[in-house]
Design an enzyme around this catalytic site. Structure first.
Site, PDB file in Angstrom:
ATOM      1  N   TYR A 170     -12.041  -9.259   6.495  1.00 27.77           N
ATOM      2  CA  TYR A 170     -12.876  -9.107   7.686  1.00 27.77           C
ATOM      3  C   TYR A 170     -13.853 -10.278   7.785  1.00 27.77           C
ATOM      4  CZ  TYR A 170     -10.712  -4.543   8.058  1.00 27.77           C
ATOM      5  OH  TYR A 170      -9.799  -3.542   8.189  1.00 27.77           O
ATOM      6  N   ARG A 312      -8.325   6.949  -2.964  1.00 32.47           N
ATOM      7  CA  ARG A 312      -7.332   7.885  -2.422  1.00 32.47           C
ATOM      8  C   ARG A 312      -7.362   9.247  -3.112  1.00 32.47           C
ATOM      9  NH1 ARG A 312      -2.837   3.488  -2.961  1.00 32.47           N
ATOM     10  NH2 ARG A 312      -4.344   2.924  -4.558  1.00 32.47           N
TER      11      ARG A 312
END
Ligand code: FMN
Length: 331
Positions: A170, A312
């Site tokens: 990003y 996760r």
């Protein structure tokens, strides 16, 4: 010898243990980026698990920096009310909470923002599809202010602090990476130039935080692509970030999904975190498919990292922290 369930105090922030839920985009926001009831439900379940710190998913600091539909926003004061509700809910379950602030830069798709993506240079990021345009110097300077305003909103919403997103390809990681930043002006040319925008953001954000609030920075410590940021440069970046006011370095890696093939081995980014920890004094967070309490405890005990992020596994098993405590014989 520190242990996983030992508290840790970073400036004025006291965490009851070293278990962290890293930022994970849930795509549950309204079209305008507002908090929804689904967010509250998602985070309350995880906050009540005994986890010490939750880092809220990356929030876009300006409309041009939005990365996906359903992403949470922090680009406008109208979003503070919803964020405040989220913070209060998490606090009432006994966890601390900070928010990750981000601009997707060249990875902000035009089909989401309505404008051509813009980044350091007109190079398509790895695994990406759209040609970005280079930002002007005036635009780069304005971006610093967008991070500042987002920080003000985070404080107004009651967050314990903020994490600046400097990983995963990003905007800030695009500026730091020699792969995506081929500018020839002060914001490029050398590692010093590539570091300039991340450091300017750090300094400006740090000024807005209350004195005892620790500033977190998610550092992509290896781009995992030829011609990208190397660990050696990332070590230098970590030292400069620390010197500029960063109080915690949250180590990740890869840009636009590079290196994904390695993302299954337990502790896959721990060697990166360990190498960053060797060159800084501030606490370091390590991540990488960590699913076993004993393994997580061992990397804290061996002082490879100071805190452990469970990604996760916290999505699939929100009860993980409680189960880990039982496994390690902690009340
Ligand atoms: C669904 C999903 C969304 C994610 N969103 C973000 C994000 O908003 N910001 C960020 O820095 N990392 C994000 N990540 C990366 C995670 O924070 C974490 O670093 C990564 O999942 C590795 O940890 P794990 O192997 O324990 O899952 C995301 C990961 C997943 C799976």
């Amino acid at each position: 010898m520190p242990r996983l369930f030992d508290p840790i105090k970073i400036n004025g922030l006291l965490l009851k243990n070293r278990l962290v839920m890293p930022p994970m985009n849930t795509r549950k926001a309204t079209e305008d980026g507002e908090v929804t009831d689904q967010h509250i439900e998602h985070y309350v379940t995880r906050a009540s698990s005994g986890i010490g710190l939750i880092i809220i998913e990356h929030c876009y600091i300006s409309k041009e920096g939005k990365g996906s539909a359903g992403q949470l926003g922090i680009y406008d004061d109208k979003l503070i009310t919803g964020l405040k509700r989220l913070v209060n809910t998490i606090h009432s379950e006994g966890a601390k909470v900070i928010v990750q602030i981000n601009h997707c830069g060249a990875q902000a798709p035009s089909k989401i923002t309505g404008v051509q993506p813009a980044g350091p240079w007109n190079i398509i990021p790895p695994n990406w599809h759209e040609i970005p345009r280079p930002l002007t110097i005036a635009e780069v300077e304005a971006l610093v202010q967008d991070f500042v305003k987002a920080t003000d909103r985070a404080i107004a919403a009651g967050f314990d602090s903020v994490e600046i997103h400097g990983a995963h390809g990003y905007l800030l990681s695009q500026f730091l990476s020699p792969f995506t930043n081929q500018r020839r002006d002060i914001y490029g040319s050398s590692i010093e130039g590539r570091l300039l925008l991340p450091l300017e953001v750090v300094v400006a954000v740090k000024k807005r935080l209350k004195q005892d609030m620790p500033l977190f920075y998610r550092l992509g410590a290896d781009d995992l692509i030829e011609g990208g940021l190397s660990l050696k440069e990332a070590q230098l970046a970590a030292q400069r970030l620390e010197r500029s006011g960063v109080n915690v370095i949250d180590v990740s890696g890869g840009i636009g999904g590079t290196g994904r093939d390695h993302f299954s081995k337990q502790g896959y980014f721990i060697p990166l975190a360990e190498n960053i920890k060797k060159v800084v004094k501030v606490p370091v967070i390590g991540v990488g498919n960590i699913t076993e309490a004993n393994y997580a405890d061992s990397i804290v005990r061996d002082e490879k990292v100071d805190m452990v992020a469970f990604g996760r596994i916290m999505l699939t098993n929100p009860e993980f922290p409680r189960q880990a405590a039982i496994e390690l014989g902690i009340e």
